[in-house]
Motif scaffolding. Structure first.
Motif, PDB file in Angstrom:
ATOM      1  N   THR A   1      -2.054  -1.175   7.877  1.00 48.82           N
ATOM      2  CA  THR A   1      -1.701  -0.151   6.898  1.00 48.82           C
ATOM      3  C   THR A   1      -1.932   1.239   7.463  1.00 48.82           C
ATOM      4  O   THR A   1      -2.961   1.509   8.089  1.00 48.82           O
ATOM      5  CB  THR A   1      -2.539  -0.333   5.617  1.00 48.82           C
ATOM      6  OG1 THR A   1      -2.222  -1.601   5.034  1.00 48.82           O
ATOM      7  CG2 THR A   1      -2.254   0.763   4.605  1.00 48.82           C
TER       8      THR A   1
ATOM      9  N   PRO B   1       0.795  -1.228   0.000  1.00 49.64           N
ATOM     10  CA  PRO B   1       0.000   0.000   0.000  1.00 49.64           C
ATOM     11  C   PRO B   1       0.827   1.278   0.000  1.00 49.64           C
ATOM     12  O   PRO B   1       0.409   2.283  -0.585  1.00 49.64           O
ATOM     13  CB  PRO B   1      -0.831  -0.125   1.280  1.00 49.64           C
ATOM     14  CG  PRO B   1      -0.933  -1.595   1.528  1.00 49.64           C
ATOM     15  CD  PRO B   1       0.373  -2.163   1.066  1.00 49.64           C
ATOM     16  N   ASP B   2       1.992   1.261   0.660  1.00 51.64           N
ATOM     17  CA  ASP B   2       2.779   2.495   0.752  1.00 51.64           C
ATOM     18  C   ASP B   2       3.925   2.540  -0.258  1.00 51.64           C
ATOM     19  O   ASP B   2       4.874   3.307  -0.092  1.00 51.64           O
ATOM     20  CB  ASP B   2       3.319   2.679   2.172  1.00 51.64           C
ATOM     21  CG  ASP B   2       4.192   1.517   2.628  1.00 51.64           C
ATOM     22  OD1 ASP B   2       4.277   0.502   1.902  1.00 51.64           O
ATOM     23  OD2 ASP B   2       4.779   1.616   3.721  1.00 51.64           O
TER      24      ASP B   2
ATOM     25  N   VAL C   1       0.631   5.939   3.268  1.00 50.64           N
ATOM     26  CA  VAL C   1       0.242   5.642   1.890  1.00 50.64           C
ATOM     27  C   VAL C   1       0.118   6.933   1.083  1.00 50.64           C
ATOM     28  O   VAL C   1       0.613   7.033  -0.043  1.00 50.64           O
ATOM     29  CB  VAL C   1      -1.082   4.848   1.879  1.00 50.64           C
ATOM     30  CG1 VAL C   1      -1.573   4.642   0.448  1.00 50.64           C
ATOM     31  CG2 VAL C   1      -0.905   3.499   2.577  1.00 50.64           C
TER      32      VAL C   1
ATOM     33  N   ILE D   1      -9.407   1.870   5.270  1.00 49.99           N
ATOM     34  CA  ILE D   1      -8.677   0.758   4.662  1.00 49.99           C
ATOM     35  C   ILE D   1      -9.680  -0.310   4.268  1.00 49.99           C
ATOM     36  O   ILE D   1     -10.555  -0.689   5.062  1.00 49.99           O
ATOM     37  CB  ILE D   1      -7.652   0.165   5.648  1.00 49.99           C
ATOM     38  CG1 ILE D   1      -6.690   1.251   6.137  1.00 49.99           C
ATOM     39  CG2 ILE D   1      -6.879  -0.975   5.013  1.00 49.99           C
ATOM     40  CD1 ILE D   1      -5.867   0.817   7.323  1.00 49.99           C
TER      41      ILE D   1
ATOM     42  N   ALA E   1      -5.789  -4.875   1.886  1.00 46.61           N
ATOM     43  CA  ALA E   1      -4.562  -4.301   2.434  1.00 46.61           C
ATOM     44  C   ALA E   1      -4.366  -4.852   3.838  1.00 46.61           C
ATOM     45  O   ALA E   1      -5.339  -5.219   4.512  1.00 46.61           O
ATOM     46  CB  ALA E   1      -4.640  -2.783   2.475  1.00 46.61           C
TER      47      ALA E   1
END
Length: 268
Positions: A211, A169-170, A216, A202, A207
């Motif tokens: 997260t 995600p990031d 992100v 999220i 994910a």
């Protein structure tokens, strides 16, 4: 070639059945093209019968996002995909990949042997080959592949109709954008991106639960969109212009938020 936009929703059955049915109908009424199921055994009903139920409720296309190739024999995946294509009148799309992080531990917990990466890719190739044999000359079940490494991308260039790039995600957008441009130089397939973060929310099943939405956004990741529909629509158009992404997949919790975006952009 500039492909028209389409939009899908990953909507596993995690509520009571009537609530989920209402959600499926709402997704269809909002103009989404495709309802998708993840492949998380025992955390949800099996994708096949769930997707068949969704297809009977609406005229949505349905698909897996995505089958993990190590979890089942290639012939079984091909048979199920062909069966779903027949039962839905050609509205099924087979999404398949080599497995999410930690798939080796999951296999061992289920009493199955871990599968080396090359064999996982070989199973995808064999699955698509078997599916094409079952489809015959009169049908073509679309195949979406989740890929990352060069061998997976090369296989997708051979057999996939739609391609999505596996990413954390990031992960900064620059690397994924490069992958998309390099792939398009080889094959003009539909490119998809999964949006797992919207604002500070999220998407379950899309994910890791830990997260960090702020991280992100700071990375300018392709996995996030602003919650404001106008800003989201502008960003989606930017991604098609810059990198060729035209198929956007959202988590079910975001379906209502982005319904105005779908109304504005779907098919254009």
């Amino acid at each position: 070639m500039t492909r028209p936009f389409r939009f899908g929703v990953v909507a596993p059955l995690t509520t009571d059945l009537p609530t989920w049915r209402d959600q499926v109908r709402r997704i269809a009424d909002s103009g989404y093209s495709t309802l998708l199921m993840p492949d998380f055994p025992q955390l949800q009903p099996a994708p096949g019968p769930t997707l068949a139920t969704a297809a009977a409720l609406t005229d949505l296309r349905v698909g897996t996002w995505v089958y993990a190739s190590p979890l089942r024999p290639a012939w079984m995946t091909a048979w199920e995909a062909h069966s779903l294509s027949k039962l839905t009148g050609g509205r099924f799309e087979l999404g398949i990949g080599t497995g999410r992080p930690g798939i080796g531990d999951e296999l061992r917990e289920k009493g199955m042997p871990d599968v080396p990466p090359d064999e996982r890719l070989a199973r995808i190739r064999e699955t698509v080959r078997a599916l094409r044999d079952l489809d015959g000359a009169e049908a073509h079940t679309p195949v979406a592949m989740a890929v990352r490494g060069p061998k997976a991308r090369a296989l997708a260039a051979e057999v996939a109709d739609t391609v999505t790039f596996v990413q954390m995600p990031d992960e900064p957008r620059a690397e994924v954008t490069r992958l998309a441009r390099d792939f398009r130089a080889v094959r003009d397939a539909e490119l998809a991106v999964a949006v797992s973060v919207a604002g500070d929310r999220i998407a379950p099943f899309m994910a890791p639960p830990d997260t960090d939405p702020a991280a992100v956004r700071a990375a300018d990741s392709l996995t996030t969109l602003p919650e404001d529909p106008t800003a989201a629509a502008e960003e989606i158009q930017r991604r098609r212009e810059e990198s060729g992404f035209s198929y956007f997949v959202f988590g079910a919790d975001f379906a209502d938020t982005f319904a105005p975006v779908v109304a504005k952009l779907a098919g254009r």
